[in-house]
Design a protein around this motif. Structure first.
Motif, PDB file in Angstrom:
ATOM      1  N   PHE A  14      -4.203   2.904  -6.602  1.00 59.93           N
ATOM      2  CA  PHE A  14      -3.786   2.450  -5.281  1.00 59.93           C
ATOM      3  C   PHE A  14      -4.934   2.759  -4.320  1.00 59.93           C
ATOM      4  CE2 PHE A  14       0.129   2.735  -7.555  1.00 59.93           C
ATOM      5  CZ  PHE A  14       1.005   1.835  -6.953  1.00 59.93           C
ATOM      6  N   THR A  15      -5.556   1.737  -3.783  1.00 61.34           N
ATOM      7  CA  THR A  15      -6.788   1.916  -3.006  1.00 61.34           C
ATOM      8  C   THR A  15      -6.546   2.124  -1.520  1.00 61.34           C
ATOM      9  OG1 THR A  15      -7.146  -0.412  -2.465  1.00 61.34           O
ATOM     10  CG2 THR A  15      -7.930   0.359  -4.626  1.00 61.34           C
ATOM     11  N   GLY A  16      -5.365   1.745  -1.008  1.00 62.70           N
ATOM     12  CA  GLY A  16      -5.153   1.708   0.432  1.00 62.70           C
ATOM     13  C   GLY A  16      -5.644   0.384   1.003  1.00 62.70           C
ATOM     14  N   ARG A  17      -5.581   0.269   2.316  1.00 67.26           N
ATOM     15  CA  ARG A  17      -6.002  -0.973   2.972  1.00 67.26           C
ATOM     16  C   ARG A  17      -7.511  -1.154   2.872  1.00 67.26           C
ATOM     17  NH1 ARG A  17      -1.567  -2.937   5.260  1.00 67.26           N
ATOM     18  NH2 ARG A  17       0.015  -1.490   6.054  1.00 67.26           N
ATOM     19  N   VAL A  47       2.288  -2.741   0.361  1.00 64.46           N
ATOM     20  CA  VAL A  47       2.989  -2.116  -0.769  1.00 64.46           C
ATOM     21  C   VAL A  47       4.435  -1.907  -0.322  1.00 64.46           C
ATOM     22  CG1 VAL A  47       3.027  -0.192  -2.389  1.00 64.46           C
ATOM     23  CG2 VAL A  47       0.851  -1.020  -1.488  1.00 64.46           C
ATOM     24  N   ASP A  48       5.277  -2.890  -0.623  1.00 62.78           N
ATOM     25  CA  ASP A  48       6.678  -2.827  -0.196  1.00 62.78           C
ATOM     26  C   ASP A  48       7.557  -3.550  -1.200  1.00 62.78           C
ATOM     27  OD1 ASP A  48       6.427  -5.600   0.361  1.00 62.78           O
ATOM     28  OD2 ASP A  48       5.910  -5.217   2.453  1.00 62.78           O
ATOM     29  N   PRO A  86       5.374   1.257   2.758  1.00 64.16           N
ATOM     30  CA  PRO A  86       6.424   2.257   2.559  1.00 64.16           C
ATOM     31  C   PRO A  86       6.715   2.605   1.110  1.00 64.16           C
ATOM     32  CG  PRO A  86       7.362   0.141   3.228  1.00 64.16           C
ATOM     33  CD  PRO A  86       5.887   0.036   3.408  1.00 64.16           C
ATOM     34  N   GLU A  87       6.347   1.734   0.174  1.00 61.00           N
ATOM     35  CA  GLU A  87       6.640   1.977  -1.234  1.00 61.00           C
ATOM     36  C   GLU A  87       5.501   2.664  -1.977  1.00 61.00           C
ATOM     37  OE1 GLU A  87       9.641   0.514  -3.521  1.00 61.00           O
ATOM     38  OE2 GLU A  87      10.045   1.699  -1.720  1.00 61.00           O
ATOM     39  N   ARG A  88       4.384   2.881  -1.299  1.00 60.01           N
ATOM     40  CA  ARG A  88       3.211   3.369  -2.037  1.00 60.01           C
ATOM     41  C   ARG A  88       3.450   4.714  -2.726  1.00 60.01           C
ATOM     42  NH1 ARG A  88      -3.033   4.364   0.134  1.00 60.01           N
ATOM     43  NH2 ARG A  88      -3.721   5.518  -1.727  1.00 60.01           N
ATOM     44  N   ARG A  89       3.958   5.693  -1.993  1.00 60.05           N
ATOM     45  CA  ARG A  89       4.118   7.027  -2.579  1.00 60.05           C
ATOM     46  C   ARG A  89       5.077   6.988  -3.768  1.00 60.05           C
ATOM     47  NH1 ARG A  89       4.767  12.199   1.224  1.00 60.05           N
ATOM     48  NH2 ARG A  89       2.670  11.418   1.696  1.00 60.05           N
TER      49      ARG A  89
END
Length: 376
Positions: A253-256, A201-202, A233-236
């Motif tokens: 947004f599920t994460g890795r 997520v960037d 770095p762009e997730r939040r």
């Protein structure tokens, strides 16, 4: 043929081996009868630790490894036989900085694999002519270069393009098996359509373009949802933008996720979209295609060079085009099924085994050239 693989792909010694860009071609090469020895570089110059990895388990054979202080130190270790005492026929060098680190060593022929889209302008070399000249000199020592996507050639000097072969990355079909669900079943499903993205997520993966266009998708498909698999770095910030735009109940947004989890998410998805601005190849698109998920690919991705149907290509920063391409595919079972069939055919052609066969051919030619040179 015995191949020594030198790779920086892991940031730490216990990083999982299976499913990486190194493990997949290594396994495929071994199926072709190639003997592999894998040496992992951990850290960044000037302090780099070298561990030999067991390709069966992915674990370090000697956990402590060898701490390397410089390219001259690594050359001393290799030249004295401390790294590999038995002979190997060719060295498969993964990435530019590994080539730089090996530039002072006396090794068998080196074949360098270029994964990054801009090998000559990496690590600040765009504005540093000395660094650029070091990169060029290191690559010129190689007997051959491999680019995992055609776009990489654009960044190379003309002489290096002449010795560079494009060997596209692939997909592991066993890890991403074709699903059984039909297009008509998915189009009639209550949760149709389900969009999915798999990647960091960037700003490069550019999820924001899809996020800002999602309202237009929901105008046509009120039940649309989107799973963003990955972290970065762009997730939040993007989670905040999602909430601000009123999509908190439709975008997750599920994460890795591990490869098996990714395959399970793809299995219940209807469209893969990731508008990357720079993508050397794009294995994630091919993995979605292998499962049978309709997929649209940015024209900036290396995989785009293998796609001859504009219905499945788009400008990465053009949200309106992404929405139009998505709507065209999702509008009927026929369009959906055509997209599935196109992707399946592409995935079946570009596998890691096909990659390994082409790579083995380059490796054998490098060995043959060396053997043909008379010993002084």
């Amino acid at each position: 043929m015995t191949v020594a693989v030198v790779t920086p792909w892991y940031p730490e010694p216990d990083r999982p081996w299976e499913g990486t860009f190194i493990a997949n071609p290594c396994h495929a090469l071994r199926k072709l009868g190639v003997r592999m020895r894998v040496f992992k570089l951990t850290g960044r110059p000037p302090a780099v630790r070298v561990n030999e990895i067991d390709p069966d388990t992915g674990r370090a054979i000697a956990p402590s490894g060898i701490l390397i202080r410089s390219s001259r130190h690594l050359a001393s270790v290799i030249n004295s036989g401390w790294l590999w005492s038995e002979s190997c026929d060719v060295v498969l060098v993964e990435e530019v900085w590994t080539s730089i680190l090996l530039r002072k060593a006396r090794t068998p022929p080196q074949v360098v694999v270029l994964h990054g889209r801009q090998p000559m302008t990496t690590s600040g070399a765009r504005t540093d002519p000395i660094r650029r000249s070091i990169i060029a000199a290191s690559l010129r020592r190689a007997s051959a270069l491999i680019a995992v996507g055609a776009g990489i050639l654009e960044d190379l000097p003309p002489d290096l393009r002449q010795v560079c072969t494009v060997v596209p990355n692939g997909v592991l079909l066993d890890a991403f098996p074709r699903r059984a669900v039909s297009a008509s079943e998915r189009v009639r499903a209550a949760d149709f359509p389900r969009l999915v993205t798999v990647g960091n997520v960037d700003s490069n993966k550019n999820q924001e373009t899809v996020l800002r266009a999602f309202a237009s998708i929901r105008d046509t498909w009120p039940t649309a949802s989107w799973s963003v698999v990955g972290d970065g770095p762009e997730r939040r910030r993007l989670e905040g933008l999602r909430d601000q735009l009123g999509h908190h109940d439709r975008i997750r947004f599920t994460g890795r996720a591990a490869p098996a989890q990714v395959a399970a998410i793809l299995n219940r998805s209807d469209l893969f979209v990731m508008p990357s601005r720079i993508e050397s190849f794009g294995c994630a698109y091919l993995e979605a295609m292998a499962v049978g998920v309709p997929t649209i690919v940015p024209r900036s991705a290396g995989l785009a060079a293998l796609i001859d149907d504009d219905r499945y290509l788009h400008d990465p920063d053009n949200g309106a085009e992404i929405v139009a391409k998505a709507n065209a595919i999702l509008s009927s079972p026929t369009q959906y099924e055509q997209a599935v069939a196109f992707g399946l055919a592409l995935a079946e052609r570009w596998t890691w085994q096909a990659h390994a066969e082409s790579l083995a051919d380059v490796l054998r030619k490098s060995v043959a050239v060396r053997e043909a040179v008379p010993t002084p």
